[in-house]
Each structure stands twice: as C-alpha cells, then as structure tokens.
Enzyme design. Structure first.
Site, PDB file in Angstrom:
ATOM      1  N   ASP A  16       0.756  -1.171   0.018  1.00 50.29           N
ATOM      2  CA  ASP A  16      -0.131   0.006   0.007  1.00 50.29           C
ATOM      3  C   ASP A  16       0.871   1.177  -0.019  1.00 50.29           C
ATOM      4  O   ASP A  16       2.108   1.381   0.520  1.00 50.29           O
ATOM      5  CB  ASP A  16      -1.155   0.279   1.159  1.00 50.29           C
ATOM      6  CG  ASP A  16      -2.318   0.617   0.736  1.00 50.29           C
ATOM      7  OD1 ASP A  16      -2.256   1.313  -0.134  1.00 50.29           O
ATOM      8  OD2 ASP A  16      -3.027   0.696   1.896  1.00 50.29           O
ATOM      9  N   ASN A  18       1.915   3.121  -2.815  1.00 54.87           N
ATOM     10  CA  ASN A  18       2.607   3.604  -4.116  1.00 54.87           C
ATOM     11  C   ASN A  18       2.264   5.078  -4.583  1.00 54.87           C
ATOM     12  O   ASN A  18       3.067   5.878  -4.846  1.00 54.87           O
ATOM     13  CB  ASN A  18       2.332   2.606  -5.183  1.00 54.87           C
ATOM     14  CG  ASN A  18       3.213   1.391  -4.761  1.00 54.87           C
ATOM     15  OD1 ASN A  18       4.076   1.420  -4.180  1.00 54.87           O
ATOM     16  ND2 ASN A  18       2.403   0.429  -5.494  1.00 54.87           N
ATOM     17  N   GLY A  19       0.837   5.313  -4.500  1.00 55.29           N
ATOM     18  CA  GLY A  19       0.313   6.464  -5.318  1.00 55.29           C
ATOM     19  C   GLY A  19       0.534   7.581  -4.487  1.00 55.29           C
ATOM     20  O   GLY A  19       1.135   8.785  -4.776  1.00 55.29           O
ATOM     21  N   TRP A  21       2.985   7.977  -1.932  1.00 54.37           N
ATOM     22  CA  TRP A  21       4.227   8.249  -2.087  1.00 54.37           C
ATOM     23  C   TRP A  21       4.828   9.033  -3.200  1.00 54.37           C
ATOM     24  O   TRP A  21       5.630   9.836  -3.318  1.00 54.37           O
ATOM     25  CB  TRP A  21       5.054   6.791  -2.198  1.00 54.37           C
ATOM     26  CG  TRP A  21       6.407   6.937  -2.048  1.00 54.37           C
ATOM     27  CD1 TRP A  21       7.307   6.823  -1.062  1.00 54.37           C
ATOM     28  CD2 TRP A  21       7.441   6.761  -3.169  1.00 54.37           C
ATOM     29  NE1 TRP A  21       8.811   6.833  -1.478  1.00 54.37           N
ATOM     30  CE2 TRP A  21       8.717   6.855  -3.027  1.00 54.37           C
ATOM     31  CE3 TRP A  21       7.182   6.634  -4.554  1.00 54.37           C
ATOM     32  CZ2 TRP A  21       9.779   6.695  -3.547  1.00 54.37           C
ATOM     33  CZ3 TRP A  21       8.331   6.705  -5.525  1.00 54.37           C
ATOM     34  CH2 TRP A  21       9.740   6.805  -5.059  1.00 54.37           C
ATOM     35  N   HIS A  33       4.014   3.368  -8.655  1.00 54.37           N
ATOM     36  CA  HIS A  33       3.857   1.703  -8.992  1.00 54.37           C
ATOM     37  C   HIS A  33       5.257   1.314  -9.465  1.00 54.37           C
ATOM     38  O   HIS A  33       5.496   0.026  -9.271  1.00 54.37           O
ATOM     39  CB  HIS A  33       2.702   1.518  -9.850  1.00 54.37           C
ATOM     40  CG  HIS A  33       1.290   2.009  -9.443  1.00 54.37           C
ATOM     41  ND1 HIS A  33       0.741   1.425  -8.174  1.00 54.37           N
ATOM     42  CD2 HIS A  33       0.274   2.905  -9.874  1.00 54.37           C
ATOM     43  CE1 HIS A  33      -0.205   2.134  -8.081  1.00 54.37           C
ATOM     44  NE2 HIS A  33      -0.652   2.740  -9.000  1.00 54.37           N
ATOM     45  N   GLU A  63     -11.011  -4.746  -6.867  1.00 57.79           N
ATOM     46  CA  GLU A  63     -11.601  -3.620  -6.655  1.00 57.79           C
ATOM     47  C   GLU A  63     -10.973  -2.398  -7.552  1.00 57.79           C
ATOM     48  O   GLU A  63     -11.323  -1.493  -7.659  1.00 57.79           O
ATOM     49  CB  GLU A  63     -11.678  -2.999  -5.314  1.00 57.79           C
ATOM     50  CG  GLU A  63     -12.876  -3.879  -4.440  1.00 57.79           C
ATOM     51  CD  GLU A  63     -12.588  -5.220  -4.250  1.00 57.79           C
ATOM     52  OE1 GLU A  63     -11.125  -5.642  -4.059  1.00 57.79           O
ATOM     53  OE2 GLU A  63     -13.456  -6.021  -3.929  1.00 57.79           O
ATOM     54  N   TRP A  65     -10.025  -2.338 -10.514  1.00 59.91           N
ATOM     55  CA  TRP A  65     -10.722  -1.820 -11.843  1.00 59.91           C
ATOM     56  C   TRP A  65     -11.448  -0.617 -11.632  1.00 59.91           C
ATOM     57  O   TRP A  65     -11.616   0.133 -12.567  1.00 59.91           O
ATOM     58  CB  TRP A  65     -11.502  -3.174 -12.376  1.00 59.91           C
ATOM     59  CG  TRP A  65     -10.829  -4.244 -12.582  1.00 59.91           C
ATOM     60  CD1 TRP A  65     -10.930  -5.522 -11.888  1.00 59.91           C
ATOM     61  CD2 TRP A  65      -9.999  -4.648 -13.857  1.00 59.91           C
ATOM     62  NE1 TRP A  65     -10.067  -6.358 -12.507  1.00 59.91           N
ATOM     63  CE2 TRP A  65      -9.527  -5.903 -13.661  1.00 59.91           C
ATOM     64  CE3 TRP A  65      -9.505  -3.736 -14.707  1.00 59.91           C
ATOM     65  CZ2 TRP A  65      -8.471  -6.394 -14.348  1.00 59.91           C
ATOM     66  CZ3 TRP A  65      -8.557  -4.425 -15.782  1.00 59.91           C
ATOM     67  CH2 TRP A  65      -8.286  -5.613 -15.636  1.00 59.91           C
ATOM     68  N   LEU A 127      12.475 -19.531  -3.157  1.00 61.18           N
ATOM     69  CA  LEU A 127      11.246 -18.732  -2.386  1.00 61.18           C
ATOM     70  C   LEU A 127      10.125 -19.259  -3.290  1.00 61.18           C
ATOM     71  O   LEU A 127      10.037 -19.225  -4.313  1.00 61.18           O
ATOM     72  CB  LEU A 127      11.555 -17.386  -2.443  1.00 61.18           C
ATOM     73  CG  LEU A 127      10.350 -16.483  -1.971  1.00 61.18           C
ATOM     74  CD1 LEU A 127      10.095 -16.697  -0.352  1.00 61.18           C
ATOM     75  CD2 LEU A 127      10.635 -15.045  -2.326  1.00 61.18           C
ATOM     76  N   ARG A 184       0.931  -4.903   6.204  1.00 66.78           N
ATOM     77  CA  ARG A 184       0.444  -3.801   5.671  1.00 66.78           C
ATOM     78  C   ARG A 184       0.944  -2.575   5.678  1.00 66.78           C
ATOM     79  O   ARG A 184       1.292  -2.054   6.755  1.00 66.78           O
ATOM     80  CB  ARG A 184      -1.156  -3.609   5.923  1.00 66.78           C
ATOM     81  CG  ARG A 184      -1.975  -2.506   4.675  1.00 66.78           C
ATOM     82  CD  ARG A 184      -3.499  -2.854   4.678  1.00 66.78           C
ATOM     83  NE  ARG A 184      -3.863  -1.878   3.655  1.00 66.78           N
ATOM     84  CZ  ARG A 184      -5.076  -1.823   3.142  1.00 66.78           C
ATOM     85  NH1 ARG A 184      -5.858  -2.744   3.531  1.00 66.78           N
ATOM     86  NH2 ARG A 184      -5.237  -1.050   2.115  1.00 66.78           N
ATOM     87  N   SER A 192      -8.729  -5.446   3.833  1.00 67.85           N
ATOM     88  CA  SER A 192      -9.193  -5.285   2.182  1.00 67.85           C
ATOM     89  C   SER A 192      -9.466  -6.277   1.278  1.00 67.85           C
ATOM     90  O   SER A 192      -8.879  -6.204   0.111  1.00 67.85           O
ATOM     91  CB  SER A 192      -8.183  -4.214   1.641  1.00 67.85           C
ATOM     92  OG  SER A 192      -8.117  -2.790   2.062  1.00 67.85           O
TER      93      SER A 192
END
Length: 239
Positions: A16, A18-19, A21, A33, A63, A65, A127, A184, A192
């Site tokens: 959570d 990215n935008g 920031w 992103h 969500e 979209w 991993l 988160r 979410s």
C-alpha cells in the site's frame, strides 16, 4: 536482526501507498507503482535470505478496476513488463512463482505470460512467491463454492463430504501453508478483501512506511514484532 529470532514460514504483504508516495514527491501515481515493483524484487531476495519460504503479495485487487482508466491501463502495462522481469529474477534466484486470482478477467497476452512464468518456475526450489492479481478474497471463496456445487450437482461429491479441508483445497492457494504474518504498509489497518479464509490465525503488522520505501530493515522490524506475539493466545508475550 537479533540471533535466535523465529522466522515466519509464510509472509503475506498488502503493498500500500505507491500512489501517495509518488504524490508526496510531486510525481504521477504510476511512478509510485514502478518504484513499488522494484521494491518487490528487493524484498523477494531479502525474505528468502532471512529464511522465509513463502511470500504472497497483493498486486492488483478486483476492486482496483474502479480506479481511473489511465491508471488501470498503466498498471496493466507495468504488469506485462513485470512478468518478463520476474521470469529473469526467478531464474536467477531459483524462485517458484504462482499467480492467484481470477485470470479470466485479464487480457489474453497477460494470461499467456503468467502461464509461461508459472510453467518455467514450477520446479524451482527457492522462495515460493505468490502474486495476487485480479484477486479478491470473497471472489475466491465464491469461485471455490461454485466448483464444489458443480461437483455435487454432477454426482462427483456428496454435500456432507464438503469440509474445511476440502474447501481450502479448492481455493487459489491450495497446497500452500496459511500465512504466519500479514504486513500492510502506509498505515492502513484493514484486510481489504485479501486472503479472507487464509488469514484466520495470522498475526497482523501495520507500518506507516509506504511500500516504495519498505526495506530489509522494515521487514526485520516486522519479524521482530512477530516474535513478540504469543501465537498460542494471540497476545503480546510477557516480558
């Protein structure tokens, strides 16, 4: 990180901020992103070095979209490029990659790249990296219930044969251990619609750090906090 720390086997992360920031730096949301995707690469390597065996990240929700069309388009472009990058990273780090979510909602070329990525890495023993794309916890459960309902209606299963284990094995995450720790970022404190079934007994860790700034040191802080939890009772351990 202190010696003797118990390392969680499976860590799930909601990526959570990215935008926000990017906005704080006067840049477009997509810049955030792009940087966030680079952080994923770093954390995959650091997680495995620490002894984490499974890492699941929430990359694009059902969500998402609803976001502005130009941002969705940019995210899909980033996703296409990331599939190529991830293939190289997986080869370099012996990483086994799996995509969870409803792939039918994605363009054919993206689905093909996902298939190539999963097939090329399925035998890797490093991993186990799961990427949730077009994923929603409720949608996942509905899709699983429909499969079981079809099995019953076709006579392949009785209703009383549907157990927690059977339902769990019908989910996108079948065969994976449930997460020990959910992280988160960016100070949001909600699930979410992420891994609703799988997080039943998971420890939660919330941090104000936005995902592009999340680092090895921040992951270590999360693991240190995890070690202070009493897993038997869901409480903070007594000193």
């Amino acid at each position: 990180m202190e010696e003797g720390m118990k390392i969680p086997n499976h860590v799930a992360i909601i990526l959570d901020g990215n935008g926000r920031w990017a906005k704080s730096k006067g840049m477009p949301r997509n810049y955030g992103h792009v940087q966030g995707a680079k952080t994923v690469e770093v954390i995959c390597e650091e997680a495995y070095r620490m002894g984490i065996q499974y890492l699941t990240v929430y990359a694009f929700s059902t969500e998402n979209w609803n976001r502005p069309s130009d941002e969705v388009e940019a995210l899909m472009g980033l996703l296409r490029n990331y599939m190529k990058t991830c293939l190289k990273t997986a080869a370099k780090n012996n990483m086994c990659v799996r995509i969870i979510g409803d792939k039918t909602g994605l363009d054919d070329d993206i689905r093909n790249r996902m298939e190539q990525l999963e097939q090329a890495t399925k035998d890797n023993t490093g991993l186990h990296f799961q990427i949730a794309i077009n994923y929603g916890g409720r949608d996942e459960i509905v899709r699983a219930v429909r499969k079981l309902a079809n099995a019953v209606s076709e006579g392949g299963m009785r209703v009383d044969e549907i157990t927690e284990e059977v339902l769990s094995n019908t989910l996108d995450t079948h065969g994976l251990p449930e997460p020990d720790l959910l992280i988160r970022t960016c100070n949001e404190q909600r699930i979410s619609n992420f891994l609703l079934w799988q997080l039943a007994y998971t420890e939660f860790y919330f941090t104000p750090v936005a995902w592009p700034d999340f680092s090895k040191e921040e992951l270590e802080k999360a693991i240190e906090a995890y070690n202070k939890r009493d897993r038997r009772y869901g409480l903070v351990k007594e000193e």
